[in-house]
Every structure is written in structure tokens, then in C-alpha cells.
Design a protein around this motif. Sequence first.
Motif, mmCIF file in Angstrom:
data_model
loop_
_atom_site.group_PDB
_atom_site.id
_atom_site.type_symbol
_atom_site.label_atom_id
_atom_site.label_comp_id
_atom_site.label_asym_id
_atom_site.label_seq_id
_atom_site.Cartn_x
_atom_site.Cartn_y
_atom_site.Cartn_z
ATOM 1 N N LEU A 156 -3.243 10.375 -0.320
ATOM 2 C CA LEU A 156 -2.536 10.466 0.957
ATOM 3 C C LEU A 156 -3.445 10.129 2.131
ATOM 4 N N GLN A 157 -4.699 10.511 2.042
ATOM 5 C CA GLN A 157 -5.655 10.169 3.098
ATOM 6 C C GLN A 157 -5.872 8.653 3.157
ATOM 7 N N THR A 158 -5.912 8.025 1.990
ATOM 8 C CA THR A 158 -6.075 6.574 1.942
ATOM 9 C C THR A 158 -4.852 5.875 2.522
ATOM 10 N N LEU A 159 -3.669 6.413 2.242
ATOM 11 C CA LEU A 159 -2.448 5.847 2.814
ATOM 12 C C LEU A 159 -2.450 5.954 4.332
ATOM 13 N N ASP A 160 -2.910 7.081 4.841
ATOM 14 C CA ASP A 160 -2.995 7.267 6.297
ATOM 15 C C ASP A 160 -3.901 6.206 6.916
ATOM 16 N N MET A 161 -5.051 5.960 6.310
ATOM 17 C CA MET A 161 -5.967 4.938 6.824
ATOM 18 C C MET A 161 -5.348 3.552 6.732
ATOM 19 N N SER A 162 -4.584 3.312 5.677
ATOM 20 C CA SER A 162 -3.952 2.011 5.507
ATOM 21 C C SER A 162 -2.919 1.760 6.598
ATOM 22 N N LEU A 163 -2.126 2.771 6.911
ATOM 23 C CA LEU A 163 -1.130 2.640 7.975
ATOM 24 C C LEU A 163 -1.795 2.455 9.334
ATOM 25 N N GLU A 164 -2.982 3.026 9.487
ATOM 26 C CA GLU A 164 -3.703 2.890 10.748
ATOM 27 C C GLU A 164 -4.194 1.457 10.958
ATOM 28 N N HIS A 165 -4.630 0.805 9.882
ATOM 29 C CA HIS A 165 -5.297 -0.487 10.025
ATOM 30 C C HIS A 165 -4.407 -1.690 9.761
ATOM 31 N N LYS A 185 -6.375 -5.784 4.226
ATOM 32 C CA LYS A 185 -5.913 -4.593 4.941
ATOM 33 C C LYS A 185 -4.400 -4.610 5.109
ATOM 34 N N ASN A 186 -3.869 -5.751 5.493
ATOM 35 C CA ASN A 186 -2.442 -5.841 5.740
ATOM 36 C C ASN A 186 -1.630 -5.802 4.447
ATOM 37 N N PHE A 187 -2.317 -5.988 3.334
ATOM 38 C CA PHE A 187 -1.718 -5.893 1.999
ATOM 39 C C PHE A 187 -1.781 -4.450 1.484
ATOM 40 N N ASP A 188 -2.337 -3.556 2.316
ATOM 41 C CA ASP A 188 -2.543 -2.151 1.917
ATOM 42 C C ASP A 188 -3.369 -2.075 0.633
ATOM 43 N N TYR A 189 -4.339 -2.978 0.511
ATOM 44 C CA TYR A 189 -4.991 -3.140 -0.789
ATOM 45 C C TYR A 189 -5.860 -1.957 -1.179
ATOM 46 N N GLU A 190 -6.571 -1.349 -0.241
ATOM 47 C CA GLU A 190 -7.377 -0.178 -0.602
ATOM 48 C C GLU A 190 -6.480 0.938 -1.122
ATOM 49 N N PHE A 191 -5.322 1.099 -0.499
ATOM 50 C CA PHE A 191 -4.376 2.096 -0.988
ATOM 51 C C PHE A 191 -3.855 1.731 -2.372
ATOM 52 N N VAL A 192 -3.564 0.460 -2.594
ATOM 53 C CA VAL A 192 -3.086 0.020 -3.908
ATOM 54 C C VAL A 192 -4.109 0.369 -4.990
ATOM 55 N N GLN A 194 -6.382 2.753 -4.959
ATOM 56 C CA GLN A 194 -6.377 4.196 -5.176
ATOM 57 C C GLN A 194 -5.114 4.638 -5.899
ATOM 58 N N LEU A 195 -4.002 3.995 -5.586
ATOM 59 C CA LEU A 195 -2.738 4.333 -6.247
ATOM 60 C C LEU A 195 -2.802 4.011 -7.733
ATOM 61 N N VAL A 196 -3.404 2.879 -8.087
ATOM 62 C CA VAL A 196 -3.547 2.515 -9.501
ATOM 63 C C VAL A 196 -4.373 3.572 -10.229
ATOM 64 N N ARG A 197 -5.473 4.000 -9.619
ATOM 65 C CA ARG A 197 -6.303 5.049 -10.238
ATOM 66 C C ARG A 197 -5.509 6.336 -10.392
ATOM 67 N N TRP A 198 -4.864 6.735 -9.305
ATOM 68 C CA TRP A 198 -4.095 7.989 -9.316
ATOM 69 C C TRP A 198 -2.997 7.932 -10.375
ATOM 70 N N ALA A 199 -2.291 6.811 -10.450
ATOM 71 C CA ALA A 199 -1.182 6.680 -11.393
ATOM 72 C C ALA A 199 -1.655 6.687 -12.837
ATOM 73 N N MET A 200 -2.914 6.290 -13.072
ATOM 74 C CA MET A 200 -3.478 6.289 -14.420
ATOM 75 C C MET A 200 -4.219 7.586 -14.736
ATOM 76 N N LYS A 201 -4.355 8.462 -13.733
ATOM 77 C CA LYS A 201 -5.069 9.743 -13.875
ATOM 78 C C LYS A 201 -6.521 9.527 -14.306
ATOM 79 N N ILE A 202 -7.140 8.535 -13.680
ATOM 80 C CA ILE A 202 -8.572 8.311 -13.877
ATOM 81 C C ILE A 202 -9.279 8.666 -12.572
#
Length: 328
Positions: A156-165, A185-192, A194-202
Motif C-alpha cells: 500500500l505504501q508503494t501504491l501511494d508513492m506510485s499515485l504521487e509520481h 513511473k507512469n506505468f506504475d511499474y515499481e508498484f507492479v 511489489q504486487l507480483v512479489r506480494w501476490a506470490m507471497k515471496i
Amino acid sequence: MAPFPSRLVDTTRVASYFSSFPVKNCEYDALPTIQKALNSTIYSCTAPGTKAQRKAEYRHTNPAGNLFGLCFSLSEADRLGYTVQFIEFLCIVDDVMEDLPFKEACREHCFLREALSDGYYQDEYEAEPIGRSRKFLRDIRTELLNDNDPSSLVLLQTLDMSLEHRDSLDVEFLTLEDYIPYRKKNFDYEFVCQLVRWAMKIPMKFSPEKELLVSKYEHSIGVTAGLTNDYFSWEMERNQPTDRLRNAVAVLIKEHSIPESEAKVMLKEHIMKEEKKALELMHESESNKEDFEQVTRYLTALELFAAGYSFWCSTCPRYHRIQKDDFN
């Protein structure tokens, strides 16, 4: 839980798909989960009959494969739904923001970010498009934080930063080199990522040694995916009424004073070079004698993300049968 089963996709029948990455799709078993999450997102964040809702529905009419089944086939089954919700939410936000003047879009992004803070409150704007998205985002935040999983807070913190930038620079890019960091940045790539990691539970973060390799790979995949989207979306975007055209084809036309046909060829070559770098880094991970198993799993997931997204971009009606009149 384990990921849904996935199958290899025969990409040879799609002449426009030029990536060497293999494509997998998990929608055959995951489609009910994906569709439920899509319906929840689209009909919570958009109003009936609006341009935003029509565009969201049209995005998922690709007979060649579902966007999320193609891009997130290694997500754990119990987290795939959230993955769909987050990405579709960002797609809807992007559709809405691209129609707004730059300064207004920046204000709306700030308004959305309030939903991720402790100071959020419901207000009279909730029935408006951006208010709908804000409430939807707040509801997801509440659900995830109730599980007391530290990785969800990082996400969620990464998503917040993504929306900011995202979409935060009102400049004309003169070179592809200058444009690429903005594109990621405009692709929200850093969030993507982190989302891949989170979704895989790694782990959301590996050791410094592993992160060095991972960061290089993430960069190459981000460039590949972002520029591939530009390559296929150019015909749709080139005539859009906007005060900011963000596409690598336009950048290359200006940078090299060349026609768009040559710019597309140049862009395709750049994508293929970046993909080759990613393949070399993958081999480095696979040959490492230390414990790189989770790293390799993560890199594989990113490769499948880029491959699935490239395949979807090369086949989707959104970029190949542009329905201009439906979205006015």
C-alpha cells in the motif's frame, strides 16, 4: 494456496507478437475469480453508461486471452483477485486522468491518495467518478490491513508513492533515454513489481546481493513492457485530444527527425535489445550456485508478466479495432 494451473499459449499464430518470451495463461481455471474481481472494480469505480465504464468493459473483450490470466499466472490463487482489482483500478484511473488537463489530473491523484492515509473521510464527492475510485481503494486498504500482514502495508505504501509520481511531469521529452524513467513511473511499474512479489507471497525485499541482480532485471522488464505498450497503442493515442502525448514513438520522431514508420521500427529494435538483456540476467540467476530459487521464481513471474502483456497488446481490440465513436 498454490497458483491456478496455467497453460502455454501458442504465439506462432499471432504475427504481430514479436517477443521471444513464452506466454502462459491461467484463465481456464481462474476466470471466475478474475471476472468477480473485474466486476467488483469496474462497477464500483465507474458509473453506468459513462465513457470510463465502456472503455473498461471493452478492455476485456480480447478473444486471444484475458489480460490478467496472461500477466499474473504465478499469483497465489487467494491473492489473484486482489491483483486484478489493483491493476484494473489503475487502468480505470489512467483512462479518466488522460482526459483531464495536467494540473487537474495532479489534483485528482492527490485526492485518490487520501484513501490510503489514516486521515481519509467520506464526503459529498463520493458519487463522482474519482470519489467512487477513492472509496473502492479505501475498502481494499481496510481489508488488507485487517489481515495484519506487514507485506500488505509495504504494498500500500508503494501504491501511494506510485499515485504521487505517475503523470507528474509536464515536460516534452526530447530523447528516449529521458523518457524511459518517466514511462516506468507512469506505468506504475515499481508498484507492479511489489504486487507480483506480494501476490506470490515471496519476500518484498531480498538480500542486497540478490536485489542487485533483481533490480537490473526489473529495469529491463519494465522497459520492455512499457515500450511494448507504446508500440501497440500508438495508433490509438496519436490522435487523442490531450495536452500531453506520452508515447515513445512520438519521442523518437522528434529525437531523430524521422517518420513514424521508422520510429516504430527503431522502437521495436530497442525493445528486443532490452529483452535480450533480461534473458542474460535470467541465465545468471539460474546458474548461481547459492540459494536463488525464490529470486528465479520472481524473475520468471516478471518474464511471464512482460510476455503476457506483450501478447495481450499485440492482440487486443483496444489497440487494433479502435472504437472511437463509442468512447466520445
